[in-house]
Enzyme design. Sequence first.
Site, mmCIF file in Angstrom:
data_model
loop_
_atom_site.group_PDB
_atom_site.id
_atom_site.type_symbol
_atom_site.label_atom_id
_atom_site.label_comp_id
_atom_site.label_asym_id
_atom_site.label_seq_id
_atom_site.Cartn_x
_atom_site.Cartn_y
_atom_site.Cartn_z
ATOM 1 N N ARG A 137 0.837 -1.190 0.000
ATOM 2 C CA ARG A 137 0.000 0.000 0.000
ATOM 3 C C ARG A 137 0.874 1.243 0.000
ATOM 4 N NH1 ARG A 137 -3.549 -0.012 5.059
ATOM 5 N NH2 ARG A 137 -3.527 -2.230 4.580
ATOM 6 N N SER A 145 -8.279 -0.061 -0.848
ATOM 7 C CA SER A 145 -9.198 -0.452 0.219
ATOM 8 C C SER A 145 -9.940 0.777 0.745
ATOM 9 C CB SER A 145 -8.431 -1.177 1.324
ATOM 10 O OG SER A 145 -9.318 -1.700 2.284
ATOM 11 N N HIS A 146 -9.787 1.082 2.036
ATOM 12 C CA HIS A 146 -10.517 2.209 2.636
ATOM 13 C C HIS A 146 -9.608 3.426 2.834
ATOM 14 C CE1 HIS A 146 -8.640 -0.092 5.885
ATOM 15 N NE2 HIS A 146 -8.506 1.068 6.493
ATOM 16 N N LYS A 165 -3.624 -6.424 -3.054
ATOM 17 C CA LYS A 165 -3.933 -7.571 -2.200
ATOM 18 C C LYS A 165 -3.705 -8.816 -3.048
ATOM 19 C CE LYS A 165 -7.281 -5.218 0.791
ATOM 20 N NZ LYS A 165 -8.699 -5.101 1.217
ATOM 21 N N ASP A 218 -17.145 -1.060 2.225
ATOM 22 C CA ASP A 218 -15.910 -0.293 2.130
ATOM 23 C C ASP A 218 -15.520 -0.130 0.665
ATOM 24 O OD1 ASP A 218 -15.027 -2.895 1.617
ATOM 25 O OD2 ASP A 218 -13.128 -2.613 2.669
ATOM 26 N N ASP A 261 -13.417 -1.380 -1.427
ATOM 27 C CA ASP A 261 -13.184 -2.487 -2.371
ATOM 28 C C ASP A 261 -14.122 -3.664 -2.152
ATOM 29 O OD1 ASP A 261 -11.854 -3.119 0.044
ATOM 30 O OD2 ASP A 261 -10.446 -4.436 -0.974
ATOM 31 N N ASP A 313 -14.815 -5.746 0.440
ATOM 32 C CA ASP A 313 -14.574 -6.963 1.230
ATOM 33 C C ASP A 313 -15.012 -6.816 2.692
ATOM 34 O OD1 ASP A 313 -12.486 -5.361 2.157
ATOM 35 O OD2 ASP A 313 -10.880 -6.650 1.394
ATOM 36 N N ARG A 314 -15.596 -5.633 3.054
ATOM 37 C CA ARG A 314 -16.094 -5.448 4.419
ATOM 38 C C ARG A 314 -17.506 -4.882 4.389
ATOM 39 N NH1 ARG A 314 -13.631 -1.777 7.591
ATOM 40 N NH2 ARG A 314 -12.604 -0.651 5.907
ATOM 41 N N HIS A 352 -14.063 -7.782 8.134
ATOM 42 C CA HIS A 352 -13.737 -8.912 7.256
ATOM 43 C C HIS A 352 -14.387 -10.170 7.843
ATOM 44 C CE1 HIS A 352 -10.629 -6.940 4.768
ATOM 45 N NE2 HIS A 352 -10.274 -6.305 5.867
#
Length: 460
Positions: free
Chosen positions: A15, A103-104, A113, A239, A241, A243-244, A326
């Site tokens: 990242r 992501s966030h 990832k 979020d 992307d 995944d949450r 997650h």
Amino acid sequence: MVPLSKTIFKAYDIRGVIGSTLDEGIARRIGQAFGAAALAKGERKVVIGRDGRLSGPGLAKALAEGLQAAGADVIDLGMVATPMVYFGTNVLDARSGIMVTGSHNPPDYNGFKMVLAGEAIYGDAILGLYQTIERDDFKPADTQGGYSTHDIRDAYIQRIAGDVKIARPIKIAVDAGNGVAGAFAGDLFRAMGCDVIEMFCEVDGYFPNHHPDPAHPENLQDLIEKLKTSDAEIGLAFDGDGDRLGVVTKDGQIIFPDRQMMLYAADVLSRNPGAEILYDVKCTRHLGPWIAEHGGRPLMWKTGHSLVKAKLKETGAPLGGEMSGHIFWKDRWFGFDDGLYTGARLLEILTRELDPSALLNGLPQAYSTPELQLQLQEGENFALIDKLRADAEFPGAERVVDIDGLRVEYADGFGLARGSNTTPVVVLRFEGETPEALARIQKEFARVILAARPDAHLPF
């Protein structure tokens, strides 16, 4: 050209900030290093995808070029949610994948990832990519890898909608915060038979409405307001992307993931009696007893999506979850974290009830803080945790769990201090059965932290 910086190689992913620590040149070299690692494991094909960030197309193109230069064949899914890349590594003829996502993080961030030969890579494996790049240890491939595109949208939606069934029609509000989940959530839940109010589902890498991170209550206020002013029964937020998952009830209560896990665990254990259920050290102390009461074996584990995923695989557990949101499903799914799939499974459970909010609000609850952060310099966070482990005493504590920082459990609550693996902070979280218990436990932690680090600026 941005110079290579070790700081972007984090514990669970890569990242960086575009133009400062990450650019297309770095992406290309990451592709080469990952491609070499995949080929070393006998994996020739790599699935890639990207979220809706403005830097995504350029990074994904450079990543693909690096993978091909290493001799890997690229299957490019285009703009997708992170779990759709994971899905691709399970249903396409490829077990390795890279998602280009920030992501966030703020809009100027991006990253990667990764799944290598069916395993989520973390720690030393990610550091190994850095070392390969730093040594410039690339042998040109005898044959350049191929490149193809693949639209996985319909297969993903049909796989979920074909298996996860709602018990009755339901109207829901969905807030994607202009993240990439907005491109898929409405169609997925409509395919399941839901009536969907879409909020901020237009993908926009500037995130003009609010940040796509449902872990923070301020990002859920628009969704709370929509539930007040519409006939939607429940609110789901995602979020950046996908995944949450965040969840809001009709009366505006936020159901954090550790309480959501109670419903998921009860459902999974109804078909898998005696199974182990994983959760991370940040979760409520009510979760372990709930799992045991429902016939499961609770296992507390380290925080970090890659670490939980690896432990899930090692133990064969059908479900794992983190306070961050997650949730990992091996029950009727593939074992990876997926906010969209989790939303579907939640709706399957909630539609068995006439009043879904009453079910959610009735889950065991305590007084708790959100995740708090003690800001330090690089490396100082782990030094402080080591000092606390060596010197701190907690009179009256029932047990101290040290698998990931220090979680000190009392008869009426717990306190947690752990070093973040991604930023130089000590993460703190507190829970008490009463406000007085919560305050007392915070006071205990303040005492030991200030004894070890008198200049600490405590966030509580």
